[in-house]
Design an enzyme around this catalytic site. Structure first.
Site, PDB file in Angstrom:
ATOM      1  N   PRO A  92       0.821  -1.218   0.000  1.00  0.00           N
ATOM      2  CA  PRO A  92       0.000   0.000   0.000  1.00  0.00           C
ATOM      3  C   PRO A  92       0.855   1.269   0.000  1.00  0.00           C
ATOM      4  CG  PRO A  92      -0.758  -1.542   1.688  1.00  0.00           C
ATOM      5  CD  PRO A  92       0.528  -2.091   1.142  1.00  0.00           C
ATOM      6  N   GLU A 119       1.003  -8.265   8.176  1.00  0.00           N
ATOM      7  CA  GLU A 119       1.140  -6.792   8.256  1.00  0.00           C
ATOM      8  C   GLU A 119       2.159  -6.280   7.245  1.00  0.00           C
ATOM      9  OE1 GLU A 119      -1.340  -5.732  10.154  1.00  0.00           O
ATOM     10  OE2 GLU A 119      -1.484  -7.897  10.502  1.00  0.00           O
TER      11      GLU A 119
HETATM   12  C1  JBZ Z   1      -1.762  -3.495  -1.878  1.00  0.00           C
HETATM   13  C2  JBZ Z   1       0.400  -7.363   3.481  1.00  0.00           C
HETATM   14  O1  JBZ Z   1       0.365  -7.415   2.133  1.00  0.00           O
HETATM   15  C3  JBZ Z   1      -0.371  -6.493   1.467  1.00  0.00           C
HETATM   16  C4  JBZ Z   1      -1.495  -5.917   2.034  1.00  0.00           C
HETATM   17  C5  JBZ Z   1      -2.221  -4.975   1.337  1.00  0.00           C
HETATM   18  C6  JBZ Z   1      -1.820  -4.605   0.067  1.00  0.00           C
HETATM   19  C7  JBZ Z   1      -0.697  -5.199  -0.480  1.00  0.00           C
HETATM   20  C8  JBZ Z   1       0.033  -6.159   0.201  1.00  0.00           C
HETATM   21  S1  JBZ Z   1      -0.409  -4.514  -2.029  1.00  0.00           S
HETATM   22  N1  JBZ Z   1      -2.399  -3.661  -0.761  1.00  0.00           N
HETATM   23  C9  JBZ Z   1      -2.115  -2.538  -2.938  1.00  0.00           C
HETATM   24  O2  JBZ Z   1      -1.599  -2.645  -4.034  1.00  0.00           O
HETATM   25  O3  JBZ Z   1      -2.921  -1.660  -2.657  1.00  0.00           O
END
Ligand code: JBZ
Length: 251
Positions: A92, A119
């Protein structure tokens, strides 16, 4: 032009990739050897008897963090200690994935993609292994697997020969910087709703102009932010000026 031929994906859940990679356009691209997707289960690269891939965060606070050793061992085991290709972390916190990022990545011959879970990954993975961080959008997911599939899909369809029609990728929303014009197919009348007569006229120049104006109208109504960066002709600008105060805002 060189374009991606190989993706190496590092994940704790390789099985979630198979159904999507084994259908439709991606399956065909893989079968025709235009692209290769190698899935690597990070758990296979653990060396402890319980194959542990996560641990509690230093400093407390709950949740789990992906341990660095299995990730380094996996990536270095597959790509060597100094990977020649970008190592992309889906997170994120990454830069936003856009069509222009897809075009940039599609030019490279080889990409490694690392999918986080829990996380996230130990910060040393980000600092010393990862070369690029990407996010597909501002919403909360449980891991990087779906974002990885989004990248693979968006990049693969840009590889020459993957789409049947060589212009297939040119007309799409975002390739032109505009939303797409509306599409219709047979029947010409369905439940009393007619296809716009323009499209049945056979006048290809007028159809092209109508489609362009529909794309401009849609973009102006729904995504006016895109107009700032879209390449626009004088005729486009005149059409858009005519929309101001036209009452078409609600479309
Ligand atoms: C992404 C913990 O791993 C994650 C969690 C949320 C997430 C990603 C990886 S990649 N959200 C996105 O591209 O928005």
């Amino acid at each position: 032009m060189i374009s991606v031929k190989r993706f190496d994906v590092f994940t704790l859940f390789p099985e979630v990739f198979d159904p999507y990679l084994q259908a439709s356009i991606l399956q065909r691209a893989i079968q025709r050897e235009l692209v290769e997707v190698q899935l690597h289960n990070i758990r296979d690269w653990t060396t402890d008897r319980h194959h542990v891939t996560d641990d509690e965060p230093y400093g407390g606070g709950g949740g789990m963090v992906m341990k660095p050793e299995p990730i380094f061992t996996a990536v270095e085991g597959v790509l060597g200690t100094a990977p020649a290709c970008p190592v992309i972390l889906l997170t994120p916190q990454g830069r936003s994935f856009t069509q222009s990022v897809a075009q940039e990545l599609a030019r490279l011959p080889h990409l490694a993609i690392l999918c986080g879970r829990y996380e996230g990954v130990d910060e040393r993975v980000r600092l010393h292994l990862v070369t690029d961080e990407i996010s597909i959008g501002d919403f909360v997911l449980t891991g990087g697997e779906l974002p990885a599939l989004v990248l693979i899909d968006a990049i693969t369809r840009l590889i020459p020969g993957v789409l049947g029609d060589p212009e297939g990728a040119q007309d799409d929303s975002h390739a032109s910087g505009l939303l797409e014009y509306p599409h219709y197919t047979r029947p010409a009348e369905f439940r009393g709703w007619r296809v716009p007569e323009m499209l049945l006229s056979g006048d290809h120049a007028r159809i092209a102009r109508w489609r362009r104006e529909q794309a401009l109208l849609r973009t102006w109504q729904r995504r006016p932010d895109l107009l700032a960066n879209a390449p626009l002709t004088e005729a486009d600008l005149r059409f858009l000026e005519g929309l101001e105060g036209s009452g078409l805002e609600e479309g």
